[in-house]
Design a protein around this motif. Structure first.
Motif, short mmCIF file in Angstrom:
data_model
loop_
_atom_site.label_atom_id
_atom_site.label_comp_id
_atom_site.label_asym_id
_atom_site.label_seq_id
_atom_site.Cartn_x
_atom_site.Cartn_y
_atom_site.Cartn_z
N ILE A 258 41.96 -53.09 53.29
CA ILE A 258 41.16 -53.11 52.05
C ILE A 258 41.22 -51.84 51.21
N CYS A 259 41.78 -50.75 51.72
CA CYS A 259 41.68 -49.48 50.99
C CYS A 259 42.76 -49.34 49.92
N ASP A 260 42.39 -48.64 48.84
CA ASP A 260 43.35 -48.29 47.79
C ASP A 260 44.05 -46.98 48.12
N ARG A 261 43.25 -46.00 48.54
CA ARG A 261 43.80 -44.69 48.92
C ARG A 261 43.19 -44.25 50.24
N VAL A 262 43.83 -43.27 50.87
CA VAL A 262 43.39 -42.84 52.19
C VAL A 262 43.56 -41.33 52.32
N GLY A 263 42.62 -40.72 53.03
CA GLY A 263 42.76 -39.32 53.44
C GLY A 263 42.76 -39.25 54.95
N VAL A 264 43.68 -38.51 55.52
CA VAL A 264 43.76 -38.34 56.97
C VAL A 264 43.15 -37.00 57.32
N ILE A 265 42.13 -37.01 58.19
CA ILE A 265 41.44 -35.79 58.55
C ILE A 265 41.78 -35.40 59.99
N ASP A 266 42.04 -34.12 60.18
CA ASP A 266 42.37 -33.61 61.52
C ASP A 266 41.89 -32.17 61.59
N GLY A 267 41.10 -31.88 62.61
CA GLY A 267 40.60 -30.52 62.77
C GLY A 267 39.77 -30.03 61.61
N GLY A 268 39.02 -30.95 60.97
CA GLY A 268 38.16 -30.58 59.86
C GLY A 268 38.86 -30.37 58.54
N LYS A 269 40.15 -30.75 58.45
CA LYS A 269 40.91 -30.60 57.22
C LYS A 269 41.56 -31.93 56.84
N ILE A 270 41.73 -32.16 55.55
CA ILE A 270 42.51 -33.31 55.07
C ILE A 270 43.98 -32.90 55.15
N VAL A 271 44.72 -33.53 56.07
CA VAL A 271 46.11 -33.12 56.31
C VAL A 271 47.11 -33.98 55.55
#
Length: 337
Positions: A207-220
């Motif tokens: 269902i998503c249009d865009r995505v952010g991947v988070i790892d270790g408290g940062k958007i990678v």
């Protein structure tokens, strides 16, 4: 609609400063469904709770609909929070209240009249498909029905933003799909901006249009779901894509075929209407190339059909390269593995 600028969040644990979020910069547009995916402990729950200041950031700005929430006093913050609905993994329903009373609860806090409350509750229960369950208690409902109550309650004050904190992770796959379909329907009918966090790539893909991947408290890594899913760059993103790509079996097949001789193995990606066109077959016929399919899938990324095939080309290197270039000229993406 939502802008997070230089967002930091740290906790004090036994006299030590433990960072949870480090320098988050994120922009979410009005009316889109934005997914945030990450492993347990990556910071995604902290991030989504910073958007409505259930968690107050250590530093940075949280701008929702043009207003920096971190600058508001408690009274004005409470008022702005009414425009931000939230649903939770474990539903958080009032067990001693009926379905109707649960949905009415935020309306009573907002001091709406009884007539307004009754009208709104009936409208929302119809929207989420629970008209017949108004007088039942949460203990009489399935997990999916409870989450529908949670969604109706979150929509009671006509929010502009809906935050979903692992809203489907306590549900079985079939129920998860029905809840995702409901969220997509609400997004389209109401023009609602939805932000959801998850650890499941299937949810993002659906269902998503865009995505952010988070790892270790940062958007990678971030971007359109199609781009991130089909061309993952960061190792964490690649791990999530492997959840739905049968990558272990693919690696084994590739290694087996590489060991058997001088052959070209390539991943071919089809997007949109090209997914259903016989471009691959026609090209192989025209170039006289013999090929076999090692792995393949056809699916949809929200509204966009796509396909990926991993193929083995038999023939000399020059002929295989010519075939690959022809496929690219005809609008397919080809990556030699």
């Amino acid at each position: 609609m939502i802008q997070l600028r230089h967002l930091h969040k740290s906790y004090q644990v036994q006299g030590k400063t433990i960072p949870a979020l480090t320098g988050i910069d994120l922009s979410i547009e009005q009316g889109e469904i934005y997914g945030i995916i990450g492993h347990s402990g990556a910071g995604k729950s902290t991030l989504i709770r910073c958007i409505n200041l259930l968690e107050r950031p250590t530093s940075g700005e949280v701008i929702v609909d043009g207003v920096d929430l971190t600058k508001l006093d408690e009274g004005k913050l409470q008022e702005k929070r009414r425009a931000i609905g939230m649903i939770f993994q474990h539903f958080n329903l009032l067990s001693s209240s009926t379905v109707g009373e649960n949905v009415a609860f935020p309306l009573k806090l907002a001091k709406r009249s009884k007539a307004e409350i009754d009208k709104k509750v009936n409208e929302l229960l119809k929207l989420v498909g629970l008209e017949a369950h108004k007088d039942k208690y949460p203990s009489q409902l399935s997990g999916g029905q409870k989450q529908r109550v949670g969604i109706a309650r979150a929509l009671a004050n006509d929010p502009k933003v809906l935050l979903c904190d692992e809203a489907t992770s306590a549900l079985d796959p079939q129920t998860t799909n029905s809840i995702l379909a409901l969220l997509l329907d609400i997004n389209r009918k109401l023009g609602l901006t939805i932000v959801l966090i998850t650890h499941e790539m299937h949810v993002i893909r659906s269902i998503c249009d865009r995505v952010g991947v988070i790892d270790g408290g940062k958007i990678v890594e971030s971007g359109n779901v199609l781009d991130v899913f089909l061309r993952p760059k960061h190792p964490t993103t690649q791990e999530f894509v492997e959840q739905v790509a049968d990558s272990t079996e693919l690696r084994e097949a590739v290694e087996h075929e590489k060991a058997s001789g001088n052959r070209t193995i390539a991943r071919v990606t089809f997007l949109g209407e090209k997914t259903y066109q016989p471009i691959l077959f026609q090209t192989m016929q025209e170039t006289g190339t013999v090929f076999s399919i090692l792995q393949g899938t056809i699916s949809r990324m929200k509204d966009t059909p796509y396909g990926q095939l991993v193929i083995e080309l038999e023939g000399d290197v020059a002929q295989n390269q010519k075939t690959i270039e022809t496929l690219r000229q005809r609008g397919l993406e080809v990556e030699v593995i």
